[in-house]
Write a protein that holds these residues in place. Structure first.
Motif, PDB file in Angstrom:
ATOM      1  N   GLY A 284       0.823  -1.208   0.000  1.00  0.00           N
ATOM      2  CA  GLY A 284       0.000   0.000   0.000  1.00  0.00           C
ATOM      3  C   GLY A 284       0.851   1.250   0.000  1.00  0.00           C
ATOM      4  N   ARG A 291      -5.075  -0.014   1.864  1.00  0.00           N
ATOM      5  CA  ARG A 291      -4.018  -0.907   1.358  1.00  0.00           C
ATOM      6  C   ARG A 291      -4.543  -1.906   0.321  1.00  0.00           C
ATOM      7  NH1 ARG A 291       0.727  -0.515   3.642  1.00  0.00           N
ATOM      8  NH2 ARG A 291       1.332  -2.677   3.301  1.00  0.00           N
ATOM      9  N   CYS A 292      -4.608  -1.438  -0.911  1.00  0.00           N
ATOM     10  CA  CYS A 292      -5.285  -2.228  -1.946  1.00  0.00           C
ATOM     11  C   CYS A 292      -4.348  -3.100  -2.775  1.00  0.00           C
ATOM     12  CB  CYS A 292      -6.051  -1.295  -2.875  1.00  0.00           C
ATOM     13  SG  CYS A 292      -4.973  -0.273  -3.881  1.00  0.00           S
TER      14      CYS A 292
HETATM   15 FE1  SF4 Z   1      -2.528   3.493  -2.369  1.00  0.00          FE
HETATM   16 FE2  SF4 Z   1      -4.500   1.707  -2.734  1.00  0.00          FE
HETATM   17 FE3  SF4 Z   1      -4.372   3.136  -0.520  1.00  0.00          FE
HETATM   18 FE4  SF4 Z   1      -5.013   4.325  -2.813  1.00  0.00          FE
HETATM   19  S1  SF4 Z   1      -6.217   2.737  -1.722  1.00  0.00           S
HETATM   20  S2  SF4 Z   1      -3.617   5.107  -1.250  1.00  0.00           S
HETATM   21  S3  SF4 Z   1      -3.712   3.187  -4.266  1.00  0.00           S
HETATM   22  S4  SF4 Z   1      -2.902   1.598  -1.188  1.00  0.00           S
END
Ligand code: SF4
Ligand code: PTT
Length: 622
Positions: A284, A291-292
């Motif tokens: 992430g 944290r995708c």
């Molecule tokens: Fe980064 Fe995913 Fe969090 Fe967006 S949702 S800040 S892309 S980890």
């Protein structure tokens, strides 16, 4: 000035000098940060027509008023330059510790100019800037480079680096950070490589200036938790971005076989459930509770993050349905530092060109081993890899035999993983994206397929594309901040003007952002026009093959369907009307002046015809 540090760090790589400059509050309020800053600075500082890979191009690392402060998903940085792929302004949005470290070092903007004589990396420690030989890192992939620099400067140091693709000036080389992040699709990594710059490392120790630090802290802690809780409840990050793959397949919007097909019975082998079950780690960005990044391993045990675009373009688009083989291609793109979307789109064009008899070679759809060999050749510019390293448009122009028609790109940038042969609104979004075909400008496909008439050309679609370009350019690319809480969890847009006001002491509403978004979009398009003075509306068309009845699906829910040119043209005219651009797609003087771009309109008029006002839609004669 509160919210912004007010400082630019300008580094000259040729002369090995640096200096601190200040920007004005007026500049800050007019352009917000991130994309807004980068666009205006590159417009002012680059002479039209310069070689993007020459020392006169500039590499910008840019932040904004809430970047790096503990607000939900605020760990994003903009990297920008004139693109060697599209020949116009380009940027990428990358999660990195550099967001926090550069702000703590006291800067919102870093400008890197000139070219080092030898491979180097630059280290910024607050006011101190030093240049370090990088011969031992040159030739290394991004995973090793990141590790060497992390071991030396610590896990939380802000690090941006390039791999071999950037070193060899592959025109779609990206910049990489941390384990999984990649940014700058239209070749920002190649610009970095052209400067002999292997990496940038930043460490800062100062306070980030805020109008209301107490409120910022209280709001940030609360909202980070709320977003994290919403995510847990919705379970979005269980599958992350790849949740959309099975939906695209069901809706016949998946790129299969270089977009010749839009569905495939084996697509399920790569869907969100499969990738989630194969997860070995979660990555992430900083300041994120969602944290995708889902990381999986390939057969050799290499670990890399897969997102939907990577899977779609390196999987079905190449007719590769073996998860581990797709993961190998993904790992190679990450390690070489090469955009997965353009790598997939260029390889699929090549397989298609061979299939159609336009090119000679033995690469076929579905051949994962050959795709891996070609991926390496592209990164190293070996053999046919040298041709493919320039992307599908330039390669098709060299190969000829009408193969440009099925180079799936707009303005030279390959389409992200949405097959729009029967999705006119998303085709318009790709066509009018002023940085080339990137879904980050306007992702209207879910609106279009869920709430609007499939295959319809209603004015609502042009309006929706404009609305999204406004929101994304001003809020998400210019604050800059990750858009996923808003898109995926429904986190209210009104939060963002509030964050901005807490940081800067302003009193902005959403409308102020939308108007700034219009200003940014007009200058983005003006940048394209200044670099391509003979531009016309065909530059805002999607790939020509979408209009060809011969590539309509033979079966499935969109059998026999394709885009219609006259209707697309009318939709494009609606778009130009809403924007106040002329029938060639050039912003008019009246529009630019109304957006505070009078000087820029004069500058544009020196190289490209600028109309005074628009012609009403009925009189266009298109
Ligand atoms: Fe980064 Fe995913 Fe969090 Fe967006 S949702 S800040 S892309 S980890
Ligand atoms: C982004 C583009 C995307 S968008 C993807 S997957 W996506 C691809 N990822 C790549 C990758 O990975 N490795 C690689 N070698 N090349 C890659 N190319 C492709 O690059 C990314 C996330 C994602 S994952 C998306 S949608 C959102 N994008 C945002 C955006 O554009 N703006 C914004 N304000 N917020 C965003 N949040 C999400 O960020 P580019 P990242 Mg990227 C491995 O940069 O040039 O814009 O291309 O930033 O930190 O990696 O996060 O289904």
């Amino acid at each position: 000035m509160k919210g912004w540090t007010g400082n630019i760090l300008r580094i000259d790589l040729t002369k090995k000098t640096h200096r601190k400059e200040q920007f004005t509050e007026e500049f800050a309020r007019k352009w917000i940060g991130g994309r807004g800053f980068a666009l205006k600075l590159l417009w002012d500082e680059l002479k039209p027509g310069i070689d993007p890979l020459g020392p006169e191009n500039k590499l910008l690392v840019v932040l904004g008023p809430i970047a790096g402060v503990p607000m939900p998903n605020s760990g994003k940085t903009i990297v920008a330059a004139k693109s060697p792929l599209t020949g116009t302004y380009a940027d990428g949005n990358i999660g990195s510790h550099i967001t926090i470290q550069l702000r703590k070092a006291g800067y919102d903007i870093m400008i890197l100019e000139g070219r080092s004589a030898k491979p180097e990396y630059v280290l910024v420690e607050d006011d101190k800037v030093t240049f370090h030989p990088a011969e031992d890192l040159w030739g290394k992939g991004t995973f090793d480079t990141q590790k060497v620099l992390e071991d030396k400067y610590g896990r939380t140091a802000g690090i941006l680096s390039i791999g071999q693709a950037g070193e060899n000036k592959v025109l779609f080389a990206v910049v990489r950070s941390m384990e999984g992040r990649a940014g700058g699709r239209p070749g920002i990594g190649a610009v970095m490589g052209s400067k002999n710059l292997k990496a940038i490392v930043v460490k800062g120790t100062k306070e980030i200036p805020m109008a209301d630090p107490k409120e910022m802290k209280a709001r940030g802690v609360g909202d980070l938790k709320k977003v994290g809780d919403m995510d847990k409840k919705s379970k979005w990050s269980v599958q992350g971005t790849n949740a959309v793959l099975s939906w695209c397949n069901e809706m016949a919007a998946l790129p299969v076989r270089n977009h010749r097909l839009s569905q495939h019975p084996e697509a399920w082998k790569l869907d969100g459930q499969r990738t989630s079950s194969a997860r070995v780690a979660t990555y992430g960005c900083p300041n994120c509770t969602m944290r995708c990044g889902i990381a999986i391993k390939d057969k050799e045990g290499h670990e890399s993050e897969i997102d939907y675009e990577n899977v779609g373009m390196l999987g079905p688009n190449l007719e590769i349905f073996d998860l581990k083989q797709m993961a190998s291609l993904n790992y190679m793109c990450d390690d070489f530092g090469m955009d997965t979307i353009s790598t997939g789109g260029t390889l699929s064009w090549y397989a298609d060109a061979i299939d159609q008899g336009a090119a000679v070679g033995d690469f076929k759809f579905g051949d994962a081993e050959a795709a891996k060999v070609l991926t390496r050749k592209i990164a190293l510019r070996e053999g046919v890899g040298d041709l493919l390293a320039d992307g599908s448009l330039k390669a098709s122009r060299k190969v000829g035999h009408h193969s440009e028609a099925y180079a799936i790109q707009c303005k030279g940038l390959e389409l992200s993983a949405y097959n729009c042969k029967y999705v006119p609104g998303q085709a318009l979004a790709f066509g009018t994206s002023a940085i080339g075909a990137h879904h980050k400008e306007a992702w209207i496909i879910t609106y279009e397929l869920k709430f609007s008439e499939r295959g319809g050309y209603g004015r609502d679609k042009a309006q929706k594309v404009v609305d999204l370009q406004r929101i994304r350019s001003s809020i998400f690319e210019s604050l800059p901040i990750c858009r996923f809480p808003w898109i995926e969890l429904g986190w209210d847009l009104k939060n963002y003007p509030e964050y901005y006001n807490i940081a800067t002491g302003a009193n902005w509403t959403l409308d102020d952002f939308l108007r700034t978004g219009d200003r940014i979009y007009a200058l983005l398009k003006a940048f394209w026009c200044r670099e391509h003075p003979d531009t016309d509306r065909t530059q805002d068309y999607p790939p020509r093959v979408y209009f060809d009845p011969r590539i309509a699906d033979k079966e499935g829910i969109i059998a026999g369907k394709h885009l219609e040119l006259d209707k697309y043209d009318e939709l494009l005219s609606h778009y130009y009307d809403i924007r106040g651009w002329d029938k060639r797609g050039v912003p008019t003087r009246k529009t630019m002046v109304s957006l505070g771009l009078e000087k820029e309109a004069d500058q544009l008029a020196k190289v490209c015809k600028v109309s005074e006002d628009c012609v009403p839609i009925g009189n266009r004669g298109v």
